[in-house]
Structure formats: C-alpha cells, structure tokens
Scaffold this motif. Structure first.
Motif, PDB file in Angstrom:
ATOM      1  N   ALA A  26       0.818  -1.221   0.000  1.00 56.74           N
ATOM      2  CA  ALA A  26       0.000   0.000   0.000  1.00 56.74           C
ATOM      3  C   ALA A  26       0.849   1.268   0.000  1.00 56.74           C
ATOM      4  O   ALA A  26       0.540   2.230  -0.713  1.00 56.74           O
ATOM      5  CB  ALA A  26      -0.946  -0.016   1.197  1.00 56.74           C
ATOM      6  N   ALA A  27       1.919   1.284   0.785  1.00 56.63           N
ATOM      7  CA  ALA A  27       2.782   2.469   0.836  1.00 56.63           C
ATOM      8  C   ALA A  27       3.441   2.731  -0.519  1.00 56.63           C
ATOM      9  O   ALA A  27       3.666   3.884  -0.889  1.00 56.63           O
ATOM     10  CB  ALA A  27       3.849   2.301   1.916  1.00 56.63           C
ATOM     11  N   TYR A  28       3.724   1.676  -1.255  1.00 56.33           N
ATOM     12  CA  TYR A  28       4.320   1.838  -2.581  1.00 56.33           C
ATOM     13  C   TYR A  28       3.303   2.439  -3.550  1.00 56.33           C
ATOM     14  O   TYR A  28       3.648   3.286  -4.375  1.00 56.33           O
ATOM     15  CB  TYR A  28       4.821   0.499  -3.115  1.00 56.33           C
ATOM     16  N   VAL A  29       2.050   2.001  -3.454  1.00 53.97           N
ATOM     17  CA  VAL A  29       0.998   2.547  -4.316  1.00 53.97           C
ATOM     18  C   VAL A  29       0.801   4.033  -3.999  1.00 53.97           C
ATOM     19  O   VAL A  29       0.702   4.861  -4.903  1.00 53.97           O
ATOM     20  CB  VAL A  29      -0.325   1.766  -4.153  1.00 53.97           C
ATOM     21  N   LEU A  30       0.781   4.387  -2.720  1.00 53.71           N
ATOM     22  CA  LEU A  30       0.656   5.790  -2.337  1.00 53.71           C
ATOM     23  C   LEU A  30       1.824   6.615  -2.863  1.00 53.71           C
ATOM     24  O   LEU A  30       1.641   7.747  -3.330  1.00 53.71           O
ATOM     25  CB  LEU A  30       0.569   5.920  -0.812  1.00 53.71           C
ATOM     26  N   THR A  31       3.012   6.057  -2.794  1.00 50.43           N
ATOM     27  CA  THR A  31       4.188   6.752  -3.305  1.00 50.43           C
ATOM     28  C   THR A  31       4.060   6.995  -4.798  1.00 50.43           C
ATOM     29  O   THR A  31       4.335   8.093  -5.287  1.00 50.43           O
ATOM     30  CB  THR A  31       5.467   5.943  -3.004  1.00 50.43           C
ATOM     31  N   CYS A  34       1.419   9.756  -5.430  1.00 55.03           N
ATOM     32  CA  CYS A  34       1.932  11.074  -5.060  1.00 55.03           C
ATOM     33  C   CYS A  34       2.975  11.554  -6.077  1.00 55.03           C
ATOM     34  O   CYS A  34       2.962  12.723  -6.487  1.00 55.03           O
ATOM     35  CB  CYS A  34       2.520  11.042  -3.662  1.00 55.03           C
ATOM     36  N   ALA A  35       3.853  10.675  -6.515  1.00 56.52           N
ATOM     37  CA  ALA A  35       4.845  11.042  -7.527  1.00 56.52           C
ATOM     38  C   ALA A  35       4.160  11.427  -8.830  1.00 56.52           C
ATOM     39  O   ALA A  35       4.542  12.406  -9.483  1.00 56.52           O
ATOM     40  CB  ALA A  35       5.823   9.887  -7.742  1.00 56.52           C
ATOM     41  N   THR A  47      12.072  16.086  -4.676  1.00 54.44           N
ATOM     42  CA  THR A  47      13.084  15.225  -4.073  1.00 54.44           C
ATOM     43  C   THR A  47      12.422  14.082  -3.305  1.00 54.44           C
ATOM     44  O   THR A  47      11.225  14.130  -3.001  1.00 54.44           O
ATOM     45  CB  THR A  47      13.967  16.019  -3.094  1.00 54.44           C
ATOM     46  N   ASP A  48      13.211  13.087  -2.996  1.00 56.83           N
ATOM     47  CA  ASP A  48      12.717  11.985  -2.168  1.00 56.83           C
ATOM     48  C   ASP A  48      12.252  12.506  -0.809  1.00 56.83           C
ATOM     49  O   ASP A  48      11.253  12.043  -0.267  1.00 56.83           O
ATOM     50  CB  ASP A  48      13.800  10.926  -1.973  1.00 56.83           C
ATOM     51  N   ALA A  49      12.977  13.480  -0.277  1.00 52.98           N
ATOM     52  CA  ALA A  49      12.626  14.053   1.027  1.00 52.98           C
ATOM     53  C   ALA A  49      11.270  14.755   0.970  1.00 52.98           C
ATOM     54  O   ALA A  49      10.462  14.623   1.894  1.00 52.98           O
ATOM     55  CB  ALA A  49      13.707  15.024   1.483  1.00 52.98           C
ATOM     56  N   GLN A  50      10.993  15.482  -0.109  1.00 56.17           N
ATOM     57  CA  GLN A  50       9.702  16.150  -0.254  1.00 56.17           C
ATOM     58  C   GLN A  50       8.567  15.133  -0.370  1.00 56.17           C
ATOM     59  O   GLN A  50       7.507  15.308   0.222  1.00 56.17           O
ATOM     60  CB  GLN A  50       9.707  17.064  -1.474  1.00 56.17           C
ATOM     61  N   LEU A  51       8.820  14.090  -1.124  1.00 52.83           N
ATOM     62  CA  LEU A  51       7.824  13.036  -1.288  1.00 52.83           C
ATOM     63  C   LEU A  51       7.561  12.355   0.063  1.00 52.83           C
ATOM     64  O   LEU A  51       6.415  12.120   0.438  1.00 52.83           O
ATOM     65  CB  LEU A  51       8.314  12.032  -2.324  1.00 52.83           C
ATOM     66  N   ALA A  52       8.621  12.063   0.794  1.00 52.91           N
ATOM     67  CA  ALA A  52       8.491  11.422   2.106  1.00 52.91           C
ATOM     68  C   ALA A  52       7.718  12.311   3.066  1.00 52.91           C
ATOM     69  O   ALA A  52       6.844  11.838   3.803  1.00 52.91           O
ATOM     70  CB  ALA A  52       9.879  11.104   2.670  1.00 52.91           C
ATOM     71  N   ASP A  53       8.011  13.593   3.043  1.00 55.44           N
ATOM     72  CA  ASP A  53       7.321  14.540   3.917  1.00 55.44           C
ATOM     73  C   ASP A  53       5.832  14.608   3.578  1.00 55.44           C
ATOM     74  O   ASP A  53       4.978  14.603   4.466  1.00 55.44           O
ATOM     75  CB  ASP A  53       7.955  15.922   3.798  1.00 55.44           C
ATOM     76  N   LEU A  55       4.006  12.290   2.319  1.00 48.66           N
ATOM     77  CA  LEU A  55       3.355  11.023   2.634  1.00 48.66           C
ATOM     78  C   LEU A  55       3.485  10.608   4.101  1.00 48.66           C
ATOM     79  O   LEU A  55       2.888   9.623   4.519  1.00 48.66           O
ATOM     80  CB  LEU A  55       3.936   9.914   1.752  1.00 48.66           C
ATOM     81  N   GLY A  56       4.295  11.318   4.869  1.00 48.74           N
ATOM     82  CA  GLY A  56       4.529  10.919   6.253  1.00 48.74           C
ATOM     83  C   GLY A  56       5.318   9.632   6.340  1.00 48.74           C
ATOM     84  O   GLY A  56       5.093   8.816   7.234  1.00 48.74           O
ATOM     85  N   MET A  57       6.224   9.445   5.379  1.00 45.35           N
ATOM     86  CA  MET A  57       7.056   8.236   5.315  1.00 45.35           C
ATOM     87  C   MET A  57       8.513   8.628   5.504  1.00 45.35           C
ATOM     88  O   MET A  57       8.870   9.799   5.433  1.00 45.35           O
ATOM     89  CB  MET A  57       6.898   7.555   3.945  1.00 45.35           C
ATOM     90  N   THR A  58       9.357   7.628   5.717  1.00 45.64           N
ATOM     91  CA  THR A  58      10.778   7.900   5.768  1.00 45.64           C
ATOM     92  C   THR A  58      11.300   8.006   4.340  1.00 45.64           C
ATOM     93  O   THR A  58      10.725   7.440   3.398  1.00 45.64           O
ATOM     94  CB  THR A  58      11.561   6.785   6.491  1.00 45.64           C
TER      95      THR A  58
END
Length: 96
Positions: A26-31, A34-35, A47-53, A55-58
C-alpha cells in the motif's frame, strides 16, 4: 515547499490499478500516486525528502518504493532524482 493547484486532478491508468492495487504494498501505491501527482502538475524536480514529507514516510521507504516501480517498469526513478549534494560552481571556479 511544493504548492499544487487545488482543482488539479491526477490521472492513474486503470491498467495500473488492476495490476498493482491489490498486489503492491500500500505504501508503494501511495508513493506512486503522489509522484504522479507531482509529475502531472509539471513538478519534475521534487526530491525523495519532499515526497516522504508529503506522505509521512521515511525517505528510505520512499526510495524503496520508487525502486520497486522502476524495477516493474512503471517509473524511471534515476532520471527523476536530483542529486541535492552536487556542488554548484560559479563561472570563475570553472575556469582552468
């Protein structure tokens, strides 16, 4: 900070949903979604950091998710990623 138009929509192909919605983490689908949102809004330098922020993911989890999509031929991860650590040089510094 990334600002999006409030009325914008993100199109996700039904074939993608049929193939991965039940089988991918599920987290991969959300990623992926969002991308795609960023890309379809014309924001290709996220950036990966913006995407993580967003989504509330690392950041490491985001990188794993993007690698998963790259391995499955759904996303070209390496071309999208910007190397934030790359130094910037002035014209004077580049002269030999």
């Amino acid at each position: 900070m990334i600002i999006m138009a409030q009325d914008a929509k993100t199109a996700i192909d039904n074939k993608f949903l049929e193939k991965y919605l039940a089988s991918a983490p599920a987290a991969y689908v959300l990623t992926y979604i969002c991308a795609q949102k960023y890309i379809q809004d014309g924001i290709s330098n996220f950036t990966d950091a913006q995407l993580a922020d967003c989504l509330g993911m690392t950041e490491s989890d985001v990188k794993k998710a993007l690698k998963y999509w790259e391995d499955n031929g759904e996303f070209i991860y390496r071309q999208r990623v910007m190397d934030e650590s790359a130094p910037e040089y002035s014209t004077e510094e580049l002269r030999f």
